[in-house]
Design a protein around this motif. Structure first.
Motif, PDB file in Angstrom:
ATOM      1  N   SER A 140       1.016  -0.900   0.091  1.00 54.44           N
ATOM      2  CA  SER A 140       0.042   0.106   0.346  1.00 54.44           C
ATOM      3  C   SER A 140       0.558   1.161  -0.080  1.00 54.44           C
ATOM      4  O   SER A 140       0.785   2.174  -0.670  1.00 54.44           O
ATOM      5  N   SER A 141       2.031   1.736   0.872  1.00 57.13           N
ATOM      6  CA  SER A 141       2.827   2.517   0.984  1.00 57.13           C
ATOM      7  C   SER A 141       3.922   2.225   0.820  1.00 57.13           C
ATOM      8  O   SER A 141       4.458   1.387   0.866  1.00 57.13           O
ATOM      9  N   GLY A 142       4.073   3.846   0.273  1.00 56.15           N
ATOM     10  CA  GLY A 142       5.583   3.287  -0.200  1.00 56.15           C
ATOM     11  C   GLY A 142       6.777   3.093   1.167  1.00 56.15           C
ATOM     12  O   GLY A 142       8.158   2.425   0.528  1.00 56.15           O
ATOM     13  N   SER A 143       6.575   3.161   2.410  1.00 53.02           N
ATOM     14  CA  SER A 143       7.323   3.216   3.861  1.00 53.02           C
ATOM     15  C   SER A 143       7.863   1.336   3.497  1.00 53.02           C
ATOM     16  O   SER A 143       7.910   0.376   3.573  1.00 53.02           O
ATOM     17  N   GLU A 144       6.153   0.881   3.081  1.00 56.26           N
ATOM     18  CA  GLU A 144       6.115  -0.486   3.324  1.00 56.26           C
ATOM     19  C   GLU A 144       6.954  -1.588   1.816  1.00 56.26           C
ATOM     20  O   GLU A 144       7.658  -2.505   2.256  1.00 56.26           O
ATOM     21  N   ALA A 145       7.307  -0.728   1.067  1.00 57.67           N
ATOM     22  CA  ALA A 145       7.605  -1.201  -0.157  1.00 57.67           C
ATOM     23  C   ALA A 145       9.254  -1.477   0.237  1.00 57.67           C
ATOM     24  O   ALA A 145      10.359  -1.526  -0.225  1.00 57.67           O
ATOM     25  N   VAL A 146       9.997  -0.192   0.548  1.00 58.92           N
ATOM     26  CA  VAL A 146      11.146   0.140   1.014  1.00 58.92           C
ATOM     27  C   VAL A 146      10.878  -0.857   1.981  1.00 58.92           C
ATOM     28  O   VAL A 146      12.051  -1.847   2.058  1.00 58.92           O
ATOM     29  N   GLU A 147      10.664  -0.995   3.502  1.00 58.21           N
ATOM     30  CA  GLU A 147      10.238  -1.927   4.110  1.00 58.21           C
ATOM     31  C   GLU A 147      10.734  -3.772   3.442  1.00 58.21           C
ATOM     32  O   GLU A 147      11.778  -4.413   3.830  1.00 58.21           O
ATOM     33  N   SER A 174      18.621  12.075   2.376  1.00 54.75           N
ATOM     34  CA  SER A 174      17.796  10.460   2.762  1.00 54.75           C
ATOM     35  C   SER A 174      16.550  10.876   2.709  1.00 54.75           C
ATOM     36  O   SER A 174      16.165  10.457   4.126  1.00 54.75           O
ATOM     37  N   TYR A 175      15.568  10.338   2.097  1.00 52.91           N
ATOM     38  CA  TYR A 175      14.027   9.682   2.787  1.00 52.91           C
ATOM     39  C   TYR A 175      13.960   8.523   2.345  1.00 52.91           C
ATOM     40  O   TYR A 175      13.274   8.279   1.067  1.00 52.91           O
ATOM     41  N   HIS A 176      13.297   7.250   2.856  1.00 54.46           N
ATOM     42  CA  HIS A 176      13.016   6.681   2.316  1.00 54.46           C
ATOM     43  C   HIS A 176      11.659   5.789   3.033  1.00 54.46           C
ATOM     44  O   HIS A 176      11.253   4.589   2.620  1.00 54.46           O
ATOM     45  N   GLY A 177      10.868   6.903   3.924  1.00 50.72           N
ATOM     46  CA  GLY A 177       9.722   5.932   4.867  1.00 50.72           C
ATOM     47  C   GLY A 177      10.049   5.992   6.369  1.00 50.72           C
ATOM     48  O   GLY A 177      10.858   6.933   7.090  1.00 50.72           O
ATOM     49  N   ASN A 178       8.712   5.270   6.473  1.00 48.65           N
ATOM     50  CA  ASN A 178       8.414   6.110   8.195  1.00 48.65           C
ATOM     51  C   ASN A 178       9.058   5.182   8.890  1.00 48.65           C
ATOM     52  O   ASN A 178       8.786   4.889  10.331  1.00 48.65           O
ATOM     53  N   ALA A 247      18.877   4.219  -3.100  1.00 54.64           N
ATOM     54  CA  ALA A 247      18.926   5.089  -3.422  1.00 54.64           C
ATOM     55  C   ALA A 247      18.276   6.028  -4.247  1.00 54.64           C
ATOM     56  O   ALA A 247      17.536   4.616  -4.660  1.00 54.64           O
ATOM     57  N   GLU A 248      17.294   6.927  -3.770  1.00 52.34           N
ATOM     58  CA  GLU A 248      16.584   7.238  -4.919  1.00 52.34           C
ATOM     59  C   GLU A 248      17.508   7.908  -6.347  1.00 52.34           C
ATOM     60  O   GLU A 248      18.541   8.922  -5.782  1.00 52.34           O
ATOM     61  N   PRO A 249      17.118   7.231  -7.632  1.00 53.42           N
ATOM     62  CA  PRO A 249      17.676   7.774  -9.273  1.00 53.42           C
ATOM     63  C   PRO A 249      17.854   9.316  -9.789  1.00 53.42           C
ATOM     64  O   PRO A 249      19.134   9.220  -9.712  1.00 53.42           O
ATOM     65  N   ALA A 281      17.443   0.579  -6.325  1.00 50.58           N
ATOM     66  CA  ALA A 281      16.900   2.320  -6.727  1.00 50.58           C
ATOM     67  C   ALA A 281      14.856   1.980  -5.904  1.00 50.58           C
ATOM     68  O   ALA A 281      14.293   1.721  -6.104  1.00 50.58           O
ATOM     69  N   ASP A 282      14.897   3.290  -5.311  1.00 52.38           N
ATOM     70  CA  ASP A 282      14.150   4.028  -4.440  1.00 52.38           C
ATOM     71  C   ASP A 282      13.255   4.557  -5.653  1.00 52.38           C
ATOM     72  O   ASP A 282      13.753   6.218  -6.222  1.00 52.38           O
ATOM     73  N   GLU A 283      11.967   4.674  -6.251  1.00 54.12           N
ATOM     74  CA  GLU A 283      11.785   5.160  -6.950  1.00 54.12           C
ATOM     75  C   GLU A 283      10.250   5.305  -7.110  1.00 54.12           C
ATOM     76  O   GLU A 283       9.242   6.432  -7.681  1.00 54.12           O
ATOM     77  N   ILE A 284       9.885   5.627  -5.318  1.00 46.10           N
ATOM     78  CA  ILE A 284       9.139   6.194  -4.507  1.00 46.10           C
ATOM     79  C   ILE A 284       7.873   6.889  -5.378  1.00 46.10           C
ATOM     80  O   ILE A 284       7.146   7.323  -5.263  1.00 46.10           O
ATOM     81  N   LEU A 285       9.152   7.992  -5.346  1.00 46.79           N
ATOM     82  CA  LEU A 285       8.674   9.762  -5.309  1.00 46.79           C
ATOM     83  C   LEU A 285       9.170   9.992  -6.888  1.00 46.79           C
ATOM     84  O   LEU A 285       8.649  10.699  -7.672  1.00 46.79           O
ATOM     85  N   CYS A 286      10.255   9.584  -7.668  1.00 43.91           N
ATOM     86  CA  CYS A 286      10.337   9.821  -8.698  1.00 43.91           C
ATOM     87  C   CYS A 286      10.548   8.864 -10.430  1.00 43.91           C
ATOM     88  O   CYS A 286      10.358   9.408 -11.554  1.00 43.91           O
ATOM     89  N   GLY A 310       5.565   3.867  -5.619  1.00 41.38           N
ATOM     90  CA  GLY A 310       4.905   4.425  -5.086  1.00 41.38           C
ATOM     91  C   GLY A 310       4.031   5.423  -5.638  1.00 41.38           C
ATOM     92  O   GLY A 310       3.774   5.334  -6.987  1.00 41.38           O
ATOM     93  N   LYS A 311       3.567   6.117  -4.608  1.00 39.70           N
ATOM     94  CA  LYS A 311       3.014   7.262  -4.655  1.00 39.70           C
ATOM     95  C   LYS A 311       2.256   7.309  -6.281  1.00 39.70           C
ATOM     96  O   LYS A 311       0.826   6.644  -6.374  1.00 39.70           O
ATOM     97  N   GLY A 312       2.574   7.876  -7.758  1.00 38.11           N
ATOM     98  CA  GLY A 312       1.930   7.830  -8.794  1.00 38.11           C
ATOM     99  C   GLY A 312       1.379   7.360  -9.755  1.00 38.11           C
ATOM    100  O   GLY A 312       1.099   7.345 -10.404  1.00 38.11           O
TER     101      GLY A 312
HETATM  102  C1  LIG Z   1      11.924   8.401  -2.336  1.00 38.81           C
HETATM  103  C2  LIG Z   1      10.639   8.041  -0.902  1.00 38.81           C
HETATM  104  N1  LIG Z   1      10.799   6.816  -0.796  1.00 38.81           N
HETATM  105  C3  LIG Z   1       9.667   5.888   0.391  1.00 38.81           C
HETATM  106  C4  LIG Z   1       8.982   6.988   0.689  1.00 38.81           C
HETATM  107  C5  LIG Z   1       7.812   6.309   1.877  1.00 38.81           C
HETATM  108  O1  LIG Z   1       6.620   6.781   0.844  1.00 38.81           O
HETATM  109  P1  LIG Z   1       5.409   6.109   2.507  1.00 38.81           P
HETATM  110  O2  LIG Z   1       4.544   7.939   2.757  1.00 38.81           O
HETATM  111  O3  LIG Z   1       4.014   5.992   0.911  1.00 38.81           O
HETATM  112  O4  LIG Z   1       5.363   5.735   2.971  1.00 38.81           O
HETATM  113  C6  LIG Z   1       8.760   8.410   0.394  1.00 38.81           C
HETATM  114  C7  LIG Z   1       8.068   8.669   0.829  1.00 38.81           C
HETATM  115  O5  LIG Z   1       7.376  10.533   1.306  1.00 38.81           O
HETATM  116  C8  LIG Z   1       9.519   9.288  -0.522  1.00 38.81           C
HETATM  117  O6  LIG Z   1       9.579  10.554  -1.076  1.00 38.81           O
END
Ligand SMILES: Cc1ncc(COP(=O)(O)O)c(C=O)c1O
Length: 488
Positions: A140-147, A174-178, A247-249, A281-286, A310-312
C-alpha cells in the motif's frame, strides 16, 4: 498565518458529533457544533491531525491541477499533494475503474487467490521496467515497499547461503519512509530522535547534491558526485557484511530534485556487481514518469536489482506501492523457503490494483510520460526566472520535478538559521496565495536548509506553469516579510 476556517471552538471530547449544514450562503457545507462553526484544527475536531498547530482548509472538490475549498478558494496543486496526483484530480476513467472493481469484489486474500487487476497491472508495469525486473509484489505505502525491498534483499542473501550479508548502505541526506526499517535507512535525524533505540544502524555515504558539494557537481573524480564513495564504504564495512545499497535515482524532497552526474548509476552498478551488493532504486517519488521517462534510473543506463514504486503509480486514487524484482532473485526464495516473509492483509488489494491499472493504462494511452518530459522543459525554463528573487539560491530538477532551494545569502549559499523556519513560512504563504508546494528542511547541514519542491500533474498546461511562477513570487515576498517581522 492561514485564513482561519470558522471560529476556533472549545471543549471537544464530550461534544455531540458535528452535523453538516450550509454556511453563510456558501455552496460548500461546513461542520457546525452546538451553534458554533468548528475550525478544522486540533482539538476542535475528532481528527488527530498531522500538524497539531494549524488550521486546515477543507477541500470539497478537485479538477485537473486545481483544488477548491469550502469557501470557494482555489489552489493550484503544484505538487500533486505529495508527488502523487500525477493524472490530476477527479479523473473519470480511474474513478470508473475503482467503482467497477468494487462492484465485482472489493477484497480477497492474496494468500488464497489471484485476480485480474493484479495480473494485468503486473504485466503492464513489467513491460515498462528496465532490465530483468519483471516480478511485482504489491503493497500500500512507500514505506511498506522500502521495508519489503530491504527485507527481500536480506532474505535473498540468507537463502543464497550468505547469511553474513545484512548491512544496508544509504545516502545522506535521504528519505525512504517512516516505518522503522525504512526510517533507519533515512537520513532524517529530526524524525528519528525519539525512536533511536529501535532503529538499526545503517552505513551512510554523502548524497550526490551538486549545489552543496565543493565541486558543484563538476568534478568527475569527486567521490561523492561520481559514486565511488560507495566502494570505499563497502570496503570499510566488509563486502561480506553488506546486503544492499539504497538510493533515489533523482533526489526527492531530501536533496530537492538533485540529479546525479550521468555516469553515477553506472558506477554504482559496477561497484555493486564487484562486491555482490544488491542495488535498490527507490523510485517511490521520482518514478512512474515523473522525470520524463518511465523510471528515473532509465536515464542513467543502469538496472537496479530491486526497485520500489508508489505514490504516482495509482495517481493517488488508492494507496498502492510495489517492489519490483527479477526472477533470478525471486527464484532463490522459490527454491528455498518458498515464500517472501512479508505478508500484509492489504497486499495485492483488488480495488487498489484496479486504480493502478487504470492509471498506468492512461499514462500509456495519453502518452503522459512524454508529455511530462515536454512540459518539464517548459517548467524548468519558466522557473529559471525565480533565481532573480533575493533568496532563491538554486532551481534544479528533471521533467516535472523541480527543487527550489532558499538561502539567506546567495553568494555564500549560507542557509537561513533554522529558527527562521523559512520553508514553513514560505509554504503557508504559498497556500495563502493558492499554491501547493512541498517543503523540506535540514538538507544543508542536517539542521538548516530550506527548500520546496514542485511536481505538478502531468496534465498541467503552460498557462498553469505561468501561474506557478506568479503565485510563487507572491509567496516569496510574503515569506520574506513574515520571517523579517519574526526576527524583529
Ligand atoms: C523516496 C521515498 N521513499 C519512500 C517514501 C515513503 O512513502 P510513504 O509516505 O508512502 O510511506 C517516500 C515518501 O515521501 C519517498 O519520498
Amino acid at each position: 498565518m492561514l485564513r482561519p476556517y470558522g471560529i476556533p471552538c472549545i471543549a471537544l471530547a464530550r461534544r455531540a458529533p458535528p452535523r453538516i449544514v450550509a454556511f453563510r450562503g456558501s455552496i460548500w457545507p461546513v461542520r457546525k457544533t452546538g451553534g458554533g462553526v468548528t475550525a478544522y484544527r486540533f482539538p476542535d475536531s475528532n481528527v488527530f491531525y498531522r500538524k497539531l498547530g494549524r488550521s486546515y482548509p477543507r477541500i470539497v472538490r478537485g479538477e485537473g491541477c486545481w483544488l477548491y475549498d469550502e469557501q470557494g478558494k482555489d489552489y493550484l496543486d503544484a505538487v500533486g499533494g505529495a508527488y502523487v496526483a500525477n493524472l490530476g484530480h477527479s479523473n473519470p476513467d480511474v474513478a470508473d475503474a475503482l467503482a467497477r472493481q468494487a462492484r465485482e469484489f472489493g477484497y480477497l486474500s492474496a494468500t488464497a487467490f489471484t485476480h485480474g487487476p493484479v495480473e494485468e497491472l503486473a504485466r503492464e508495469l513489467a513491460a515498462s521496467l528496465p532490465g530483468d525486473l519483471d516480478k511485482l509484489y504489491f503493497l500500500s505505502s512507500g514505506s511498506e515497499a522500502v521495508e519489503a525491498a530491504l527485507k527481500l534483499a536480506r532474505q535473498y542473501w540468507v537463502e543464497a547461503g550468505k547469511p553474513g550479508k545484512h548491512r544496508i548502505i544509504a545516502l545522506a541526506p535521504s528519505y525512504h519512509g517512516n516505518t522503522l526499517l525504512a526510517l533507519s535507512a533515512s537520513a532524517r535525524e529530526q524524525y528519528k530522535l525519539p525512536f533511536r533505540e529501535w532503529l538499526v544502524d545503517v552505513t551512510r555515504i554523502p548524497a550526490s547534491y551538486a549545489y552543496r558539494c565543493e565541486c558543484r557537481g563538476a568534478d568527475a573524480a569527486c567521490p561523492t558526485c561520481s559514486g565511488t564513495a560507495l566502494e570505499a564504504a563497502i570496503r570499510r564495512a566488509g563486502a561480506d557484511t553488506v546486503a544492499a545499497f539504497i538510493a533515489e535515482p533523482v533526489g526527492g524532497s531530501s536533496t530537492g530534485a538533485s540529479t546525479p552526474r550521468p555516469e553515477y548509476f553506472r558506477t554504482i552498478r559496477e561497484i555493486c556487481d564487484r562486491y555482490q551488493v544488491l542495488f535498490v532504486a527507490d523510485e517511490i517519488l521520482c518514478g512512474a514518469g515523473r522525470t520524463g521517462t518511465w523510471w528515473a534510473v532509465d536515464q542513467y543506463g543502469a538496472t537496479p536489482d530491486l526497485m520500489t514504486m508508489g505514490k504516482g503509480i495509482s495517481g493517488g486514487y488508492a494507496p498502492l506501492s510495489a517492489v519490483a524484482a527479477p526472477e533470478r532473485i525471486v527464484d532463490v526464495i522459490a527454491q528455498g523457503s518458498g515464500s517472501f516473509l512479508h505478508a500484509q492483509t492489504f497486499s495485492f488489494h483488488p480495488v487498489a490494483c484496479a486504480a493502478g491499472l487504470a492509471a498506468v493504462r492512461l499514462l500509456k494511452r495519453d502518452r503522459l510520460v512524454e508529455r511530462c518530459a515536454r512540459l518539464g522543459r517548459v517548467l524548468h525554463e519558466r522557473l529559471a526566472a525565480l533565481t532573480r528573487l533575493p533568496h532563491v539560491g538554486d532551481v534544479r530538477g528533471r521533467g516535472l520535478l523541480a527543487g527550489i532551494e532558499f538561502v539567506e545569502d546567495k553568494t555564500s549559499r549560507a542557509p537561513f538559521p533554522r529558527a527562521a523556519r523559512f520553508a514553513e513560512a514560505f509554504t503557508e504563504a504559498a497556500l495563502q496565495a493558492g499554491l501547493v508546494v512541498w517543503p523540506n528542511v535540514g538538507h544543508a547541514d542536517g539542521v538548516s536548509g530550506d527548500l520546496v519542491v514542485v511536481a505538478p500533474p502531468f496534465i498541467i498546461t503552460e498557462q498553469e506553469i505561468d501561474q506557478i511562477v506568479t503565485r510563487f513570487t507572491t509567496a516569496h515576498t510574503a515569506a520574506v516579510s513574515a520571517v523579517n517581522a519574526g526576527a524583529r
